[in-house]
Design an enzyme around this catalytic site. Structure first.
Site, short mmCIF file in Angstrom:
data_model
loop_
_atom_site.label_atom_id
_atom_site.label_comp_id
_atom_site.label_asym_id
_atom_site.label_seq_id
_atom_site.Cartn_x
_atom_site.Cartn_y
_atom_site.Cartn_z
N ARG A 53 4.79 48.84 10.42
CA ARG A 53 5.23 49.28 10.47
C ARG A 53 6.34 50.04 11.98
NH1 ARG A 53 0.26 53.08 13.37
NH2 ARG A 53 1.16 55.64 12.80
N ARG B 233 -6.84 51.66 18.22
CA ARG B 233 -6.86 53.55 18.46
C ARG B 233 -8.37 53.32 17.70
NH1 ARG B 233 -1.58 56.95 18.08
NH2 ARG B 233 -0.98 55.90 16.07
N ARG C 127 12.34 61.05 12.31
CA ARG C 127 12.32 59.53 11.73
C ARG C 127 13.13 59.05 10.94
NH1 ARG C 127 6.20 59.79 11.74
NH2 ARG C 127 4.83 58.50 13.06
N LYS D 135 2.96 60.16 22.19
CA LYS D 135 3.83 61.82 21.83
C LYS D 135 2.43 62.16 21.34
CE LYS D 135 6.09 60.09 18.22
NZ LYS D 135 6.19 58.91 17.78
N ARG E 254 -8.14 54.47 11.47
CA ARG E 254 -6.94 54.92 10.63
C ARG E 254 -6.25 53.11 10.02
NH1 ARG E 254 -2.27 58.12 13.42
NH2 ARG E 254 -1.12 57.60 11.88
P1 AMP Z 1 1.66 59.47 12.67
O1 AMP Z 1 0.61 59.92 12.90
O2 AMP Z 1 3.07 60.02 12.89
O3 AMP Z 1 1.79 57.98 12.86
O4 AMP Z 1 2.29 59.24 11.09
C1 AMP Z 1 1.34 58.48 10.05
C2 AMP Z 1 2.33 58.43 9.06
O5 AMP Z 1 2.46 59.44 8.11
C3 AMP Z 1 3.82 57.83 9.33
O6 AMP Z 1 3.06 56.22 9.03
C4 AMP Z 1 4.33 57.87 8.02
O7 AMP Z 1 3.82 56.85 7.28
C5 AMP Z 1 3.61 59.06 7.66
N1 AMP Z 1 4.66 60.35 8.40
C6 AMP Z 1 4.29 61.23 9.94
N2 AMP Z 1 5.48 61.86 9.61
C7 AMP Z 1 6.94 61.26 8.75
C8 AMP Z 1 8.27 61.39 8.98
N3 AMP Z 1 8.58 62.20 9.50
N4 AMP Z 1 9.32 60.53 8.08
C9 AMP Z 1 7.92 60.19 6.37
N5 AMP Z 1 7.05 59.27 6.87
C10 AMP Z 1 5.80 60.43 7.99
#
Ligand code: AMP
Length: 230
Positions: free
Chosen positions: A172, A128, A89, A14, A161
């Site tokens: 996760r 990554r 999410r 994405k 990360r």
């Molecule tokens: P991402 O970069 O989208 O993988 O997000 C990194 C982390 O941010 C995720 O593993 C969650 O801990 C948090 N996060 C991002 N977007 C959301 C969401 N819509 N709802 C809950 N946690 C989120």
């Protein structure tokens, strides 16, 4: 306000597809993961709270996440529309977004699922690496940097990360695939869900995503740049 949602498991691509679609549509990408990482970096109270969940590979609670997203949607550059990456999410987040959009006489135009099998997700995510300065993404196998550990674009250090380490990835995925199902159900119900094959080459996926959005009735804007604002 045109709202397009990119859906997919973490690692489905994405983050790669969102800026490509933004360039085509002329509206910015809003990625909640980026918003949270910025809040953590800035040391805001919300960032400190969110960090506990992010480091453990868990979703940040819905109330915090919805607050952060709606604040971002209220900024001027989002007035025409946005591409959402990483939100919603959960079913609760999807409903909260519908309600906020309904207040503006708007609704989600399209929700596009980038589909990738689970074993491929683990392989992609555990390789990554991201640059410290701007978050430019690399992958040990599919897109390594020219010099190991250094960003090609800005020379900053690459890091993995905390939530991209293999032990955190499975926890996760288990949680996030479960709540992704809720979100898919939500948009299947409202008839805006489309899916594309995320195993194909990046530009083929980009074309399929753009076709899905156009099929949903959304026309690209001309004369705008899009893409950059996150
Ligand atoms: P991402 O970069 O989208 O993988 O997000 C990194 C982390 O941010 C995720 O593993 C969650 O801990 C948090 N996060 C991002 N977007 C959301 C969401 N819509 N709802 C809950 N946690 C989120």
């Amino acid at each position: 306000m045109d709202v397009v949602i990119l859906l997919g498991a973490p690692g489905a691509g994405k983050g790669t597809q969102a800026p490509l679609l933004a360039d085509r549509l002329g509206i910015p990408v809003v990625a909640t993961g980026d918003l949270f990482r910025a809040a953590v970096r800035d040391g805001t109270p919300l960032g400190l709270e969110a960090r506990r969940f992010m480091d453990a590979g868990r979703l940040v609670p819905d109330d915090i996440t919805v607050r952060l997203l709606l604040e971002r949607l209220g900024r001027p550059d989002a007035a025409d529309g946005v591409i959402l990456d990483g939100f919603p999410r959960t079913g609760v987040q999807a409903k909260a977004l519908d309600e906020a959009l309904a207040e503006r006489d708007s609704a989600v135009c399209a929700a596009v699922l980038v589909e990738v099998p689970e074993e491929e997700l683990v392989r992609r995510m555990s390789g990554r690496w991201i640059c410290r300065a701007a978050g430019h993404p690399y992958h040990e196998v599919s897109s390594p940097p020219r010099v190991p550990g250094i960003c090609d674009l800005d020379g900053s250090e690459l890091y993995q990360r905390t939530d991209d380490r293999p032990d955190t990835i499975r926890a996760r995925l288990a949680q996030q695939l479960g709540s992704l199902d809720e979100v898919l159900e939500h948009y299947r119900g409202s008839g805006v869900l489309r899916d594309v094959d995320g195993l194909r080459p990046i530009m083929d996926v980009a074309t399929a995503v753009a076709d899905a959005v156009v099929a949903a009735g959304l026309a690209p804007r001309t004369g705008t740049t899009g893409g950059a604002a996150r």
